[in-house]
Scaffold this motif. Structure first.
Motif, PDB file in Angstrom:
ATOM      1  N   PHE A   1     -34.568 -28.004  -7.463  1.00 48.90           N
ATOM      2  CA  PHE A   1     -33.514 -29.002  -7.762  1.00 48.90           C
ATOM      3  C   PHE A   1     -33.718 -30.258  -6.908  1.00 48.90           C
ATOM      4  CE2 PHE A   1     -29.776 -26.127  -9.413  1.00 48.90           C
ATOM      5  CZ  PHE A   1     -30.587 -25.708 -10.447  1.00 48.90           C
ATOM      6  N   ASN A   2     -34.092 -30.043  -5.632  1.00 50.98           N
ATOM      7  CA  ASN A   2     -34.325 -31.140  -4.688  1.00 50.98           C
ATOM      8  C   ASN A   2     -35.522 -31.988  -5.152  1.00 50.98           C
ATOM      9  OD1 ASN A   2     -33.820 -32.191  -1.760  1.00 50.98           O
ATOM     10  ND2 ASN A   2     -36.037 -31.859  -1.861  1.00 50.98           N
ATOM     11  N   ASP A   3     -36.613 -31.289  -5.480  1.00 50.10           N
ATOM     12  CA  ASP A   3     -37.830 -31.987  -5.903  1.00 50.10           C
ATOM     13  C   ASP A   3     -37.606 -32.769  -7.192  1.00 50.10           C
ATOM     14  OD1 ASP A   3     -38.860 -30.750  -3.733  1.00 50.10           O
ATOM     15  OD2 ASP A   3     -40.107 -29.315  -4.817  1.00 50.10           O
ATOM     16  N   GLU A   4     -36.713 -32.240  -8.030  1.00 54.56           N
ATOM     17  CA  GLU A   4     -36.412 -32.913  -9.302  1.00 54.56           C
ATOM     18  C   GLU A   4     -35.375 -34.030  -9.135  1.00 54.56           C
ATOM     19  OE1 GLU A   4     -37.482 -32.106 -12.713  1.00 54.56           O
ATOM     20  OE2 GLU A   4     -39.118 -31.266 -11.514  1.00 54.56           O
ATOM     21  N   GLY A   5     -34.879 -34.184  -7.910  1.00 55.40           N
ATOM     22  CA  GLY A   5     -33.916 -35.255  -7.632  1.00 55.40           C
ATOM     23  C   GLY A   5     -32.480 -34.952  -8.084  1.00 55.40           C
ATOM     24  N   MET A   6     -32.200 -33.710  -8.404  1.00 55.31           N
ATOM     25  CA  MET A   6     -30.840 -33.365  -8.831  1.00 55.31           C
ATOM     26  C   MET A   6     -29.908 -33.193  -7.637  1.00 55.31           C
ATOM     27  SD  MET A   6     -31.456 -30.852 -12.093  1.00 55.31           S
ATOM     28  CE  MET A   6     -32.856 -29.880 -11.588  1.00 55.31           C
ATOM     29  N   VAL A   7     -30.452 -32.635  -6.546  1.00 58.10           N
ATOM     30  CA  VAL A   7     -29.670 -32.531  -5.313  1.00 58.10           C
ATOM     31  C   VAL A   7     -30.542 -33.020  -4.153  1.00 58.10           C
ATOM     32  CG1 VAL A   7     -28.426 -30.485  -6.159  1.00 58.10           C
ATOM     33  CG2 VAL A   7     -30.419 -30.185  -4.686  1.00 58.10           C
ATOM     34  N   GLU A   8     -29.886 -33.260  -3.018  1.00 52.68           N
ATOM     35  CA  GLU A   8     -30.638 -33.567  -1.802  1.00 52.68           C
ATOM     36  C   GLU A   8     -30.252 -32.518  -0.782  1.00 52.68           C
ATOM     37  OE1 GLU A   8     -30.375 -37.756  -0.467  1.00 52.68           O
ATOM     38  OE2 GLU A   8     -30.125 -36.879   1.546  1.00 52.68           O
ATOM     39  N   LEU A   9     -31.228 -31.818  -0.233  1.00 53.59           N
ATOM     40  CA  LEU A   9     -30.941 -30.771   0.750  1.00 53.59           C
ATOM     41  C   LEU A   9     -30.898 -31.369   2.142  1.00 53.59           C
ATOM     42  CD1 LEU A   9     -33.261 -27.899  -0.545  1.00 53.59           C
ATOM     43  CD2 LEU A   9     -30.883 -28.386  -1.131  1.00 53.59           C
TER      44      LEU A   9
ATOM     45  N   ARG B   1     -29.812 -30.013   6.432  1.00 57.01           N
ATOM     46  CA  ARG B   1     -29.539 -28.838   7.263  1.00 57.01           C
ATOM     47  C   ARG B   1     -28.079 -28.412   7.091  1.00 57.01           C
ATOM     48  NH1 ARG B   1     -32.432 -26.143  10.795  1.00 57.01           N
ATOM     49  NH2 ARG B   1     -31.253 -24.820  12.242  1.00 57.01           N
ATOM     50  N   GLY B   2     -27.870 -27.205   6.585  1.00 55.08           N
ATOM     51  CA  GLY B   2     -26.503 -26.677   6.464  1.00 55.08           C
ATOM     52  C   GLY B   2     -25.763 -27.138   5.228  1.00 55.08           C
ATOM     53  N   GLY B   3     -26.481 -27.720   4.256  1.00 53.13           N
ATOM     54  CA  GLY B   3     -25.765 -28.127   3.056  1.00 53.13           C
ATOM     55  C   GLY B   3     -26.614 -28.865   2.046  1.00 53.13           C
ATOM     56  N   LEU B   4     -25.939 -29.452   1.064  1.00 52.43           N
ATOM     57  CA  LEU B   4     -26.647 -30.218   0.039  1.00 52.43           C
ATOM     58  C   LEU B   4     -25.720 -31.272  -0.547  1.00 52.43           C
ATOM     59  CD1 LEU B   4     -25.674 -29.250  -3.145  1.00 52.43           C
ATOM     60  CD2 LEU B   4     -26.648 -27.134  -2.269  1.00 52.43           C
ATOM     61  N   LYS B   5     -26.327 -32.257  -1.202  1.00 57.88           N
ATOM     62  CA  LYS B   5     -25.562 -33.324  -1.834  1.00 57.88           C
ATOM     63  C   LYS B   5     -26.015 -33.455  -3.283  1.00 57.88           C
ATOM     64  CE  LYS B   5     -24.086 -38.022  -1.248  1.00 57.88           C
ATOM     65  NZ  LYS B   5     -24.306 -39.352  -0.750  1.00 57.88           N
ATOM     66  N   ILE B   6     -25.059 -33.583  -4.178  1.00 57.05           N
ATOM     67  CA  ILE B   6     -25.405 -33.790  -5.588  1.00 57.05           C
ATOM     68  C   ILE B   6     -25.894 -35.221  -5.772  1.00 57.05           C
ATOM     69  CG2 ILE B   6     -24.496 -33.898  -7.945  1.00 57.05           C
ATOM     70  CD1 ILE B   6     -22.518 -31.701  -7.184  1.00 57.05           C
ATOM     71  N   LYS B   7     -27.099 -35.386  -6.349  1.00 57.38           N
ATOM     72  CA  LYS B   7     -27.670 -36.718  -6.540  1.00 57.38           C
ATOM     73  C   LYS B   7     -27.678 -37.119  -8.016  1.00 57.38           C
ATOM     74  CE  LYS B   7     -29.536 -38.757  -3.525  1.00 57.38           C
ATOM     75  NZ  LYS B   7     -28.935 -39.757  -2.608  1.00 57.38           N
ATOM     76  N   ASP B   8     -27.822 -36.138  -8.890  1.00 54.64           N
ATOM     77  CA  ASP B   8     -27.893 -36.447 -10.325  1.00 54.64           C
ATOM     78  C   ASP B   8     -26.997 -35.473 -11.085  1.00 54.64           C
ATOM     79  OD1 ASP B   8     -28.502 -37.040 -12.942  1.00 54.64           O
ATOM     80  OD2 ASP B   8     -30.669 -37.213 -12.597  1.00 54.64           O
TER      81      ASP B   8
END
Lengths: 223, 223
Positions: A198-206, A208-215
């Motif tokens: 998901f991170n590599d595809e730009g859907m989320v950003e990982l 430390r300790g969490g993630l952010k929705i990017k797309d």
């Protein structure tokens, strides 16, 4: 019980007006307000049968747990929802254990087992409502089961992330891969691998300790 | 309905004696006996809401099916069991579909939806019994879910083989890997691989179109 809790209870029990004065009195007399801190247990298995909880505020998670400590989240309870399995001893033929714990600080009205039991024997409306509640939780569980059995893992994970963002009211989630795995009844490695994708595809950003929705759109498309 | 079916119905409905004469009459008047061939559907999803079936003879399988046709068996119904989801439209909040099909030639008493609905509104005993039925099926489904989520596949397969031998009353099972996979919500390759392991270990003997239990003790130990 204060008048706020009393009013809340009256509004939330759909068959309140069908009860006679005596039954209403008994209910009011027996019901108590309980406060829970995030992480507290409302119900810890079938030896624990305190009664029905009506959630006033907060968020409660219902889950099952294996002998080896593996968990899966079955559903969540919010304001006005009723926690059923904390009274499972009064329903014949329930031979499984559902745990319930507060995910945020929560407040709930407890209607003790004895009162619930009497109501179910006296009022066809109360019994009918219990049928609806059971059916509703049954539906939640079937949904989880269909997800687990039939749905690809990327889709399940996307659903989980979007739901969680919805609960938290934020696109930034402070949650570890370990915790996500626990909610989904999966292994940490499986979650980490898919999150990396998901991170590599730009859907989320990982981070430390969490993630952010990017797309959000692409995540939603997956669902 | 003949007197045998009538007697059977009276014996099977636990709240029969709590019904008044009028209610009993309506029930007898509306109930009909239905015959099913092996493979026939008793209930094909939520648009099909004929009523409750009381199984008189035979064996009925309840299962769910995914959009892509993947199945998993939830539970089986035998003599005196009641098929609930063929009347699911009368229970609020059920939003999932359970299929039911006869596995062997079967005979069942159908109590039409309208009658069931009236009884549930009139009799607290009928409503209470519906709670018990729902809880009982809920328990069956939770058991399957726990198996799928928490149990290793060798253990699940051993349980399936022993159960099946029990149903058939024989240690020789005429069942394909494909069919086993369908029952377990798994893939044929996964089943074949594990069966080959069971075969190599001397627990079963595989033959074209089936298998034979060779070491019941070791299979049971796995469980």
């Amino acid at each position: 019980m204060d008048s706020e809790a009393l009013g809340f209870m009256r509004d939330t029990i759909p068959f309140w007006n069908k009860l006679n004065i005596e039954q209403q009195k008994n209910l009011v007399h027996a019901a108590v307000v309980k406060n829970f801190k995030a992480g507290d247990s409302l119900h810890a298995g079938d030896e624990d049968c305190s009664g029905l909880f009506i959630i006033m505020t907060g968020r409660v998670r219902a889950f099952i747990i294996s002998e080896t400590g593996k968990e899966i989240t079955l559903y969540r309870l919010f304001e006005r929802d009723i926690c059923l399995f904390s009274a499972s001893c009064i329903i014949k033929n329930i031979n499984f254990e559902v745990m319930a714990e507060a995910e945020t600080d929560s407040r709930a009205i407890l209607i003790p087992t004895l009162i619930v039991n009497n109501l179910l024997k006296q009022s066809v409306e109360a019994s009918e409502y219990m049928n609806e509640l059971l059916a509703s939780r049954f539906s939640d569980v079937m949904w989880v089961m269909e997800q687990v059995l039939f749905m690809s893992f990327d889709r399940r994970l996307a659903i989980f992330i979007l739901e969680q963002a919805n609960f938290e009211g934020s696109d930034t989630l402070k949650i570890t891969h370990e915790t996500i795995a626990r909610h989904m009844g999966s292994a940490r490695e499986v979650v980490s691998r898919m999150l990396k994708y998901f991170n590599d595809e730009g859907m989320v950003e990982l981070f430390r300790g969490g993630l952010k929705i990017k797309d959000r759109k692409r995540l939603t498309d997956l669902v």
